[in-house]
Write a protein that holds these residues in place. Structure first.
Motif, PDB file in Angstrom:
ATOM      1  N   LEU A 182       8.595  75.341  59.602  1.00 20.11           N
ATOM      2  CA  LEU A 182       9.092  74.969  58.545  1.00 20.11           C
ATOM      3  C   LEU A 182      10.761  74.637  58.706  1.00 20.11           C
ATOM      4  O   LEU A 182      11.506  75.635  59.374  1.00 20.11           O
ATOM      5  N   ALA A 183      11.242  73.400  58.146  1.00 25.25           N
ATOM      6  CA  ALA A 183      12.745  73.000  58.363  1.00 25.25           C
ATOM      7  C   ALA A 183      13.176  72.558  56.971  1.00 25.25           C
ATOM      8  O   ALA A 183      12.139  71.990  56.247  1.00 25.25           O
ATOM      9  N   ARG A 184      14.164  72.013  56.765  1.00 23.77           N
ATOM     10  CA  ARG A 184      14.663  71.712  55.714  1.00 23.77           C
ATOM     11  C   ARG A 184      15.857  70.635  55.928  1.00 23.77           C
ATOM     12  O   ARG A 184      16.581  70.900  56.711  1.00 23.77           O
ATOM     13  N   ILE A 185      15.891  69.479  55.049  1.00 18.52           N
ATOM     14  CA  ILE A 185      16.775  68.595  55.128  1.00 18.52           C
ATOM     15  C   ILE A 185      17.692  68.409  54.116  1.00 18.52           C
ATOM     16  O   ILE A 185      16.925  68.469  52.785  1.00 18.52           O
ATOM     17  N   GLU A 186      18.959  68.402  53.758  1.00 16.39           N
ATOM     18  CA  GLU A 186      19.868  68.199  52.811  1.00 16.39           C
ATOM     19  C   GLU A 186      20.837  67.358  52.839  1.00 16.39           C
ATOM     20  O   GLU A 186      21.452  67.230  54.155  1.00 16.39           O
ATOM     21  N   ARG A 187      20.928  66.505  52.068  1.00 15.11           N
ATOM     22  CA  ARG A 187      22.148  65.549  52.146  1.00 15.11           C
ATOM     23  C   ARG A 187      23.502  66.278  51.941  1.00 15.11           C
ATOM     24  O   ARG A 187      23.497  67.014  50.875  1.00 15.11           O
ATOM     25  N   LEU A 188      24.545  65.978  52.557  1.00 13.83           N
ATOM     26  CA  LEU A 188      25.672  66.512  52.383  1.00 13.83           C
ATOM     27  C   LEU A 188      26.743  65.708  51.733  1.00 13.83           C
ATOM     28  O   LEU A 188      27.967  65.857  51.707  1.00 13.83           O
ATOM     29  N   ASP A 189      26.162  64.630  50.967  1.00 11.93           N
ATOM     30  CA  ASP A 189      27.279  63.763  50.285  1.00 11.93           C
ATOM     31  C   ASP A 189      26.947  63.854  48.723  1.00 11.93           C
ATOM     32  O   ASP A 189      27.519  62.895  48.081  1.00 11.93           O
ATOM     33  N   GLY A 190      26.433  64.923  48.201  1.00 13.76           N
ATOM     34  CA  GLY A 190      26.043  65.202  46.810  1.00 13.76           C
ATOM     35  C   GLY A 190      24.882  64.307  46.487  1.00 13.76           C
ATOM     36  O   GLY A 190      24.471  64.366  45.291  1.00 13.76           O
ATOM     37  N   LYS A 191      24.159  63.646  47.121  1.00 13.99           N
ATOM     38  CA  LYS A 191      22.990  62.911  46.676  1.00 13.99           C
ATOM     39  C   LYS A 191      21.637  63.664  46.956  1.00 13.99           C
ATOM     40  O   LYS A 191      21.618  64.583  48.052  1.00 13.99           O
ATOM     41  N   LYS A 192      20.689  63.543  46.191  1.00 16.92           N
ATOM     42  CA  LYS A 192      19.589  64.101  46.438  1.00 16.92           C
ATOM     43  C   LYS A 192      18.455  63.300  47.138  1.00 16.92           C
ATOM     44  O   LYS A 192      18.718  62.089  47.090  1.00 16.92           O
TER      45      LYS A 192
END
Length: 211
Positions: free
Chosen positions: A71-81
């Motif tokens: 399993l892996a996760r992706i998250e934006r770092l510009d404050g957007k979901k």
């Protein structure tokens, strides 16, 4: 030259210099195009957006195996979901096994044989990665990746329980643990030196699954 002002006419063109104001009085101003004009690409560099303007994303863990991942996760770092309707692509290929949590983080099963990836796409928008996504190079990196994935499994389970029933979340845990053992068997078949083996045992003993 008069009063400190100059008009210089040469083969290089016409240069006007004056310490005071420069005024032009005429009934009509005509500016014809130059017969020959050139502009080097380097003159436009300051007009292009710098790399740090492009939004960034973070994939955890950034080191994977040439087999099916856990399993892996992706998250934006510009404050957007990341939204449920968003299309996520790695190297131009859409992610098939992906789940978007309410907090805007995407959990996904990494594809096999991931080459080095520097950016991803979300709905056609390129996002630079905080760290390049690549396959592991050393045994220690592989063990660290396993540890990170195990923590993500726990995190994803908690998020899953917030959106769905505990029964469905238990299935997520079992699937995750199954993949975990699959990769663990894979790395145990590698050539381990004594130092790597000790590191592996140390990490494994600290791994816990939250139910």
């Amino acid at each position: 030259m008069a009063g400190g002002s100059q008009i210089i006419i040469s083969s290089d063109g016409i240069i006007i210099k004056t310490p005071g104001e420069f005024k032009v009085f005429a009934g009509q101003h005509i500016f014809n195009e130059a017969s020959v004009a050139s502009l080097k690409a380097t003159h436009l560099q300051h007009l292009l957006p710098p790399c740090d303007v492009i939004p960034k994303a973070k994939i955890t863990p950034d080191v994977h195996f040439p087999v099916m991942g856990i399993l892996a996760r992706i998250e934006r770092l510009d404050g957007k979901k990341i939204n449920l309707t968003d299309k996520l692509l790695i190297n131009g290929s859409p992610l098939k096994e992906v789940w978007i949590a309410e907090n805007g983080v995407a959990y996904f099963i990494p594809p096999k044989n991931i080459p080095e990836v520097k950016n991803i796409e979300i709905n056609g928008e390129p996002l630079n990665l905080e760290k390049n996504l690549r396959q592991f190079h050393t045994n220690e990196e592989g063990v660290d990746s396993i540890s990170e994935q195990f923590n993500i499994l726990n995190e994803a389970t908690e998020q899953h329980k917030k959106q769905f029933s505990n029964k469905r979340s238990d299935i997520v845990i079992m699937q995750g643990l199954s993949r975990y053992h699959y990769i663990l068997n894979y790395i145990e078949n590698l050539n381990w030196d004594l130092k790597s083996q000790e590191y592996l045992i140390k990490i494994i003993t600290n791994l816990k699954t939250k139910n």
